[in-house]
Design a protein around this motif. Structure first.
Motif, PDB file in Angstrom:
ATOM      1  N   LEU A  87     -33.086  63.783 -88.394  1.00 16.72           N
ATOM      2  CA  LEU A  87     -34.215  64.701 -88.483  1.00 16.72           C
ATOM      3  C   LEU A  87     -34.155  65.784 -87.415  1.00 16.72           C
ATOM      4  CD1 LEU A  87     -37.131  62.174 -89.193  1.00 16.72           C
ATOM      5  CD2 LEU A  87     -36.116  63.791 -90.813  1.00 16.72           C
ATOM      6  N   SER A  88     -33.584  65.427 -86.266  1.00  9.92           N
ATOM      7  CA  SER A  88     -33.609  66.349 -85.137  1.00  9.92           C
ATOM      8  C   SER A  88     -32.684  67.546 -85.308  1.00  9.92           C
ATOM      9  CB  SER A  88     -33.242  65.615 -83.845  1.00  9.92           C
ATOM     10  OG  SER A  88     -31.862  65.273 -83.826  1.00  9.92           O
ATOM     11  N   THR A  89     -31.772  67.502 -86.282  1.00  6.45           N
ATOM     12  CA  THR A  89     -30.867  68.642 -86.500  1.00  6.45           C
ATOM     13  C   THR A  89     -31.399  69.614 -87.549  1.00  6.45           C
ATOM     14  OG1 THR A  89     -29.555  67.509 -88.209  1.00  6.45           O
ATOM     15  CG2 THR A  89     -28.854  67.232 -85.907  1.00  6.45           C
ATOM     16  N   LEU A  90     -32.574  69.331 -88.132  1.00  5.81           N
ATOM     17  CA  LEU A  90     -33.057  70.145 -89.243  1.00  5.81           C
ATOM     18  C   LEU A  90     -33.270  71.607 -88.838  1.00  5.81           C
ATOM     19  CD1 LEU A  90     -35.580  67.739 -91.023  1.00  5.81           C
ATOM     20  CD2 LEU A  90     -33.273  68.386 -91.756  1.00  5.81           C
ATOM     21  N   LYS A  91     -33.799  71.823 -87.634  1.00  4.86           N
ATOM     22  CA  LYS A  91     -34.037  73.209 -87.205  1.00  4.86           C
ATOM     23  C   LYS A  91     -32.717  73.950 -87.022  1.00  4.86           C
ATOM     24  CE  LYS A  91     -36.870  75.949 -84.053  1.00  4.86           C
ATOM     25  NZ  LYS A  91     -37.864  75.911 -82.936  1.00  4.86           N
ATOM     26  N   PHE A  92     -31.730  73.266 -86.442  1.00  2.00           N
ATOM     27  CA  PHE A  92     -30.402  73.868 -86.311  1.00  2.00           C
ATOM     28  C   PHE A  92     -29.828  74.189 -87.690  1.00  2.00           C
ATOM     29  CE2 PHE A  92     -25.794  73.153 -86.460  1.00  2.00           C
ATOM     30  CZ  PHE A  92     -25.358  74.117 -85.579  1.00  2.00           C
ATOM     31  N   GLN A  93     -29.944  73.244 -88.618  1.00  2.38           N
ATOM     32  CA  GLN A  93     -29.434  73.466 -89.966  1.00  2.38           C
ATOM     33  C   GLN A  93     -30.113  74.657 -90.623  1.00  2.38           C
ATOM     34  OE1 GLN A  93     -29.767  68.876 -90.740  1.00  2.38           O
ATOM     35  NE2 GLN A  93     -28.737  69.780 -92.494  1.00  2.38           N
ATOM     36  N   GLN A  94     -31.430  74.766 -90.435  1.00  5.97           N
ATOM     37  CA  GLN A  94     -32.162  75.865 -91.048  1.00  5.97           C
ATOM     38  C   GLN A  94     -31.739  77.204 -90.465  1.00  5.97           C
ATOM     39  OE1 GLN A  94     -36.424  75.556 -90.767  1.00  5.97           O
ATOM     40  NE2 GLN A  94     -36.773  77.626 -91.531  1.00  5.97           N
ATOM     41  N   LEU A  95     -31.676  77.294 -89.126  1.00  7.82           N
ATOM     42  CA  LEU A  95     -31.327  78.566 -88.499  1.00  7.82           C
ATOM     43  C   LEU A  95     -29.915  78.991 -88.868  1.00  7.82           C
ATOM     44  CD1 LEU A  95     -32.139  79.763 -84.933  1.00  7.82           C
ATOM     45  CD2 LEU A  95     -29.789  79.903 -85.754  1.00  7.82           C
ATOM     46  N   VAL A  96     -28.959  78.065 -88.764  1.00  5.08           N
ATOM     47  CA  VAL A  96     -27.574  78.402 -89.072  1.00  5.08           C
ATOM     48  C   VAL A  96     -27.417  78.687 -90.566  1.00  5.08           C
ATOM     49  CG1 VAL A  96     -25.224  77.475 -89.159  1.00  5.08           C
ATOM     50  CG2 VAL A  96     -26.601  77.215 -87.094  1.00  5.08           C
ATOM     51  N   GLY A  97     -28.109  77.906 -91.396  1.00  6.60           N
ATOM     52  CA  GLY A  97     -28.038  78.142 -92.828  1.00  6.60           C
ATOM     53  C   GLY A  97     -28.556  79.518 -93.213  1.00  6.60           C
ATOM     54  N   GLU A  98     -29.658  79.942 -92.604  1.00  7.36           N
ATOM     55  CA  GLU A  98     -30.198  81.261 -92.897  1.00  7.36           C
ATOM     56  C   GLU A  98     -29.294  82.372 -92.358  1.00  7.36           C
ATOM     57  OE1 GLU A  98     -34.092  81.134 -91.219  1.00  7.36           O
ATOM     58  OE2 GLU A  98     -34.964  80.064 -92.929  1.00  7.36           O
ATOM     59  N   THR A  99     -28.652  82.122 -91.222  1.00  8.37           N
ATOM     60  CA  THR A  99     -27.777  83.124 -90.619  1.00  8.37           C
ATOM     61  C   THR A  99     -26.490  83.308 -91.424  1.00  8.37           C
ATOM     62  OG1 THR A  99     -28.645  82.595 -88.416  1.00  8.37           O
ATOM     63  CG2 THR A  99     -26.559  83.789 -88.506  1.00  8.37           C
ATOM     64  N   THR A 100     -25.924  82.200 -91.894  1.00 10.65           N
ATOM     65  CA  THR A 100     -24.635  82.256 -92.585  1.00 10.65           C
ATOM     66  C   THR A 100     -24.766  82.321 -94.098  1.00 10.65           C
ATOM     67  OG1 THR A 100     -24.465  79.845 -92.738  1.00 10.65           O
ATOM     68  CG2 THR A 100     -23.596  80.881 -90.730  1.00 10.65           C
ATOM     69  N   GLU A 101     -25.976  82.048 -94.597  1.00  3.56           N
ATOM     70  CA  GLU A 101     -26.225  81.949 -96.038  1.00  3.56           C
ATOM     71  C   GLU A 101     -25.379  80.848 -96.670  1.00  3.56           C
ATOM     72  OE1 GLU A 101     -25.710  85.839 -97.714  1.00  3.56           O
ATOM     73  OE2 GLU A 101     -27.398  86.676 -96.588  1.00  3.56           O
ATOM     74  N   ARG A 102     -25.093  79.834 -95.875  1.00  2.67           N
ATOM     75  CA  ARG A 102     -24.362  78.653 -96.337  1.00  2.67           C
ATOM     76  C   ARG A 102     -25.043  77.417 -95.749  1.00  2.67           C
ATOM     77  NH1 ARG A 102     -22.667  82.007 -99.022  1.00  2.67           N
ATOM     78  NH2 ARG A 102     -20.538  82.530 -99.651  1.00  2.67           N
TER      79      ARG A 102
END
Length: 346
Positions: A87-102
């Protein structure tokens, strides 16, 4: 990707490969643990295991006294703590996902259902940045095979690739119980045993790849006076030609962080990009030896035998269990926006 509405969570399905697109870096996180072996540890054992959620609730009370962490909604044993890491990586996943569109993909060496997944071409074919989070306790005997090491070596032959290695802390190595007691009093976290040794898998991968680093201790970082805010990094920005630390002044606070000790004098092949001041109000064998900072972010630039970058940074830097600030998000964004230049792809 749209972060305004949460997408449904999936589980127990085969990964659909992410297509290559110029400039769109693909991140994959690899948890090195055996989830069953960690979750099934005997909770009467004092050392070398994760806390149960019941123990976390008791120590952190009343933070987790909410319906979502009740026994009706959340696993109360060691498995619950492992899920907290997810659960603690969700914010990282969201930010990187939005930045890379992947989307950022999560893998486990051995998952909840006992399915084993070594690092191989199935993971690496659609990955540009591989993050290896070394949270396997040494007693669970996880170790990178020669085939895995060779697969990662071949992965790093692709220009633009990046391997982020995160061996966690190594607390209580000394057979001297008084020294272990000093370490415990230094970090001050009642949820960490007097001996908690992590990272056998990551260390074996590092040895195979020739990464001259050893994770040592669990050191409490210094904080700004009269606050709980972590002290600023001592960043060596003249060595940071990639700009990994642009706009980054601090990482997040975690009471027991590893010192990434160099095992070589060759400062050209590996660079210390930042150090963290240590809390000197609490004695520790490392500070008793005269140290005031520990290495917390290192970089091995490409060389004649390797096209990709290798970074070393603790996994907690990518989680929100221990807070998160704008500076930390700048770090994540810098990693996500690292250019992909002439990347060979599948």
């Amino acid at each position: 990707m749209n972060g305004s509405a949460a997408s449904p969570r999936t589980y127990n399905q085969t990964h659909i490969p992410r297509k290559y697109a110029p400039g769109k870096r693909r991140f994959s996180i690899y948890w090195t643990w055996s989830y069953p072996w960690e979750a099934n540890r005997d909770v009467t054992e004092m050392d070398n295991r994760f806390s149960t959620i019941t123990e976390v609730r008791r120590v952190a009370w009343p933070i987790y006294e909410t319906p979502e962490f009740s026994q009706k909604m959340f696993l109360q044993g060691i498995a619950g703590t492992l899920e907290l890491f997810h659960l603690s990586t969700l914010k990282f996943q969201q930010l990187v996902g939005e930045t890379t569109e992947r989307p950022v993909v999560i893998y486990q060496r051995i998952d909840q259902a006992g399915q084993r997944l070594p690092i191989d071409e199935r993971i690496l074919a659609d990955t540009d940045t591989l993050m290896v989070f070394g949270l396997d306790h040494m007693v669970t005997e996880q170790e990178a095979s020669p085939d895995e090491i060779e697969a990662v070596r071949q992965f790093l032959q692709r220009e633009g690739t990046c391997l982020i290695l995160g061996p966690h802390h190594d607390v209580g190595v000394s057979p001297d119980l008084k020294e272990r007691a000093m370490e415990y009093a230094h970090h001050g976290d009642p949820l960490v045993p007097r001996q908690q040794r992590f990272g056998r898998y990551t260390l074996s991968m590092m040895k195979g790849l020739g990464v001259p680093v050893q994770n040592r201790y669990g050191l409490r970082p210094a904080t700004v006076k009269d606050t709980n805010q972590i002290a600023s990094l001592n960043a060596f920005r003249d060595l940071d030609s990639r700009g990994w630390l642009t706009g980054v002044t601090t990482f997040n606070f975690h009471p027991h962080l590893p010192h990434y000790a160099l095992l070589t004098d060759d400062t050209k092949s590996i660079r210390i990009l930042s150090k963290q001041p240590i809390d000197m109000s609490r004695p520790h064998p490392f500070t008793e030896a005269g140290n005031r900072e520990f290495n917390n972010f290192l970089w091995m630039p490409p060389d004649a035998n390797r096209a990709g970058d290798i970074l070393l940074a603790d996994s907690t830097i990518f989680t929100t269990l221990f807070g998160g600030v704008e500076s930390l998000e700048n770090f994540w964004r810098n990693l996500a926006m690292t250019p992909l230049t002439m990347v060979a792809h599948v």
